[in-house]
Design a protein around this motif. Sequence first.
Motif, PDB file in Angstrom:
ATOM      1  N   GLY A 166      78.374  12.032 -48.258  1.00 38.96           N
ATOM      2  CA  GLY A 166      77.101  12.056 -48.123  1.00 38.96           C
ATOM      3  C   GLY A 166      76.492  12.860 -49.312  1.00 38.96           C
TER       4      GLY A 166
ATOM      5  N   ALA B 202      74.860   2.075 -46.322  1.00 37.06           N
ATOM      6  CA  ALA B 202      75.887   3.000 -45.477  1.00 37.06           C
ATOM      7  C   ALA B 202      76.973   2.251 -45.042  1.00 37.06           C
ATOM      8  CB  ALA B 202      75.135   3.733 -44.590  1.00 37.06           C
TER       9      ALA B 202
ATOM     10  N   GLU C   4      75.439  15.849 -42.553  1.00 37.80           N
ATOM     11  CA  GLU C   4      74.045  15.685 -42.640  1.00 37.80           C
ATOM     12  C   GLU C   4      73.580  17.136 -42.468  1.00 37.80           C
ATOM     13  OE1 GLU C   4      72.619  13.224 -42.950  1.00 37.80           O
ATOM     14  OE2 GLU C   4      73.625  11.660 -42.283  1.00 37.80           O
TER      15      GLU C   4
ATOM     16  N   TRP D 192      79.949   4.906 -40.161  1.00 35.33           N
ATOM     17  CA  TRP D 192      79.620   6.216 -40.438  1.00 35.33           C
ATOM     18  C   TRP D 192      79.658   7.107 -39.156  1.00 35.33           C
ATOM     19  CZ3 TRP D 192      79.237   9.496 -44.396  1.00 35.33           C
ATOM     20  CH2 TRP D 192      78.439  10.540 -44.060  1.00 35.33           C
TER      21      TRP D 192
ATOM     22  N   ARG E 133      75.792   7.524 -48.000  1.00 37.40           N
ATOM     23  CA  ARG E 133      76.491   7.849 -46.706  1.00 37.40           C
ATOM     24  C   ARG E 133      77.877   6.554 -46.777  1.00 37.40           C
ATOM     25  NH1 ARG E 133      73.220  11.156 -47.222  1.00 37.40           N
ATOM     26  NH2 ARG E 133      71.939  12.035 -46.013  1.00 37.40           N
TER      27      ARG E 133
END
Length: 453
Positions: free
Chosen positions: A147, A96, A3, A100, A153
């Motif tokens: 990502g 996602a 991220e 995750w 994701r």
Amino acid sequence: MVERALELSRNDGCVVLVDEGSTANLRFAGNTLTTNGVARSARLTVISIAGQGVGVVSRAAVRDEQLADVVAAADAAARDAQPAEDARPLVEAGPASPHWGEDVRPTDIGVFEGFAPALGEAFSAAEAGGRRLYGFAEHSLTSTFLGTSTGVRLRHDQPTGRLELNAKSGDLKRSAWTGVSTQDFTDVDVAALGNSLAQRLEWAKTRVDLPAGRYETLLPPSAVADLMIYMFWSSGARDALDGRSVFAKPGGGTRVGEQLATLPVSLSSDPGAAGIACAPFVTAHASGRESSVFDNGLPLGRTDWIKDGRLEALLQTRYSAELSGLPVTPGIDNLIMSGPAGGPSPSLEEMIASTRRGLLVTCLWYIREVDPQTLLLTGLTRDGVYLIEHGEVVGEVNNFRFNESPVDLLGRLTEVGGSAQTLPREWNDYFQRTIMPPVRVPDFNMSTVSQAS
């Protein structure tokens, strides 16, 4: 880390991959454990996109304070790059991965809790029988986080285990090898493996010297895996379109749709296959002739490469699929071969019993490519070639160098046995998840006698 890297990038698009790895291993020699250990690793790959330019920077063990420099280097490399021929819009986000954000749980030496005592019993049995066992057991767990700036994701946790066992006679003059692939070592029957090796060493007490030539040959699943893996690696659509591979069609195009095998054998990959499951989405750390960083996150499903003997697909990116006009079929990290559906699927032992005279080649090694246009391979036999007469193994034969094309070999198979999970001997450092059958080749080409012993 994924991220933060995505937030730091200042270019048009960004893909970030983080691979968190851990391994545990046992090594042994002469019926004694010699070493054991555990290790951890981490690698960050930042793929930055500026227009159609791509910059890729990959670093191991990146600390928090180093992250901005890695991303800045990837951004700068992208701005300086020439337009990439495979440039395509990044894959749009789907759901996602539900795990995750969960912590990575590395493997550890405890994975061998049930296996190690069984290995100790195998040592005792080998010692009592005048044999020595050598080899290693290794387990790894790699968690891959993907990502992208489009919102992808995805995460995949890949367990991988392998055991290689080599048995030698007390005087070290006779040798036999076996190996297995496993996810967690709970399904490894060490005693059965040890008994199989003991039988092979007994066979080898009788020596039979044979000249080079073409022999009816039985190849067990491990040897079949080594040949099929090399064929799989060589099945890129770009190379075929450029006329550079065995899958190129004379006059242009590819051989997709052509019948390669007389018997209706099939070769496929399936991310969800039991026992050999692998990542269900594309993870490309760099672009190449069979991979594209722009395809990161594409979903993967079961793909038939050969179906009922017919070539169905080649390794394809979105870019090469546009060139070939064929469906997008990216590479998948497992391989499954099966014989005719609904037909007989004999075991290797049953195939031996039905052999009037032929060779049993237990494994192949030092495989190298001779001619990409025919995919002619050369290599050596190792750790056990045996002569079969009237359904029984009567002795060990000298080693050979062989020359064979796995594509040509498919068209000459006369029998395919039942498929089972196996470990390739030559390629297991790179490709371990295979389900293969034993096969019968009526005229396997043993080109010269090898001096290897």
